[in-house]
Design a protein around this motif. Structure first.
Motif: not given
Length: 250
Positions: A129, A133-134, A159-162, A165, A167, A190-192
């Motif tokens: 991961v 973002s985690t 990178p933006s995941y949600t 996140t 950035t 932030e990841r999901e």
């Protein structure tokens, strides 16, 4: 890719052999012609994976492969030491718990214990991961020195995941300072979306961060109040594992 496969075929010949192997036999056993086998063997020797006794013109494994064994054994040691403590944390918080290590600018999960709740988070051991973002990833970033952190960022966009996140580099750096001071990193969807995570570092005898543990669960259960309740629990467990690793600090 085929060359890599052929090189691995040659290395694997030595798994069942205690003695040295000559070039002609290597070619015969792998189905390669002698010139191709010689070229690959020469590369493996140059990189230090094979040895050759000049007088005998035969090859044997070098001790370089022991370096991989050493790295693997260290990772297994962390997991073995951490598991009973993680199991206790899992029972205390009734949420899924994990342990991750840093590998090439990604976090890799090496252990996972599921929650007993009907709605629970599942993390596949071996999953990689991103760091920014985690929860576990931000713990690793927070304990990098300036040079390591700049090398990670290196002008690359995050990178933006949600929608949550981070950035923006300056905003991320500010949060990393807080994580370093508090000893806890938070992944707030932030990841999901719908998933929160609380993480804390594991340190070795030198004070270096070698792993991170985390508690993950649905945002509906991990309210801000619940996150604050879990923080001291996960910090205590991380410190207990760190003590088992030889860490003497607080």
């Amino acid at each position: 890719m085929k060359t890599i496969q052929k090189a691995l075929d040659i290395l694997e010949l030595f798994l069942d052999r205690d003695d040295e192997i000559g070039l002609a036999e290597i070619a015969s056993l792998t189905g390669l012609n002698v010139s191709t086998a010689h070229r690959i063997v020469a590369t493996l020797m140059k990189r230090g994976y094979l040895n050759q006794r000049q007088k005998r013109q035969k090859y044997s494994l070098s001790t370089k492969l022991l370096q991989f064994s050493h790295v693997l054994s260290k990772r297994m040691k962390i997991r073995d030491l951490a598991f009973p403590i993680l199991d206790g944390l899992n029972k205390m918080v009734s949420e899924s718990v994990n342990i991750a290590i840093l590998d090439q600018n990604e976090a890799v999960y090496i252990e996972h214990i599921e929650s007993n709740q009907n709605l629970r988070m599942f993390t596949q051991v071996g999953n990689r991961v991103p760091l920014h973002s985690t929860g576990v990833g931000k713990v690793f970033l927070a304990h990098m020195n300036d040079e390591q952190l700049e090398d990670f960022l290196n002008g690359k966009p995050l990178p933006s995941y949600t929608k949550n996140t981070i950035t923006d580099v300056d905003k991320l750096k500010h949060e990393l300072i807080i994580i370093s001071e508090e000893g806890v990193g938070i992944d707030d969807e932030e990841r999901e979306i719908g998933v929160k995570c609380i993480a804390s570092p594991i340190k070795n005898s030198n004070g270096g961060v070698v792993a991170a543990i985390s508690v993950s669960g649905p945002s509906a259960r991990l309210s801000n109040k619940r996150v604050q309740e879990i923080k001291p629990l996960i910090k205590s467990c991380a410190l207990e594992i760190s003590r088992a690793m030889g860490y003497q600090g607080e």
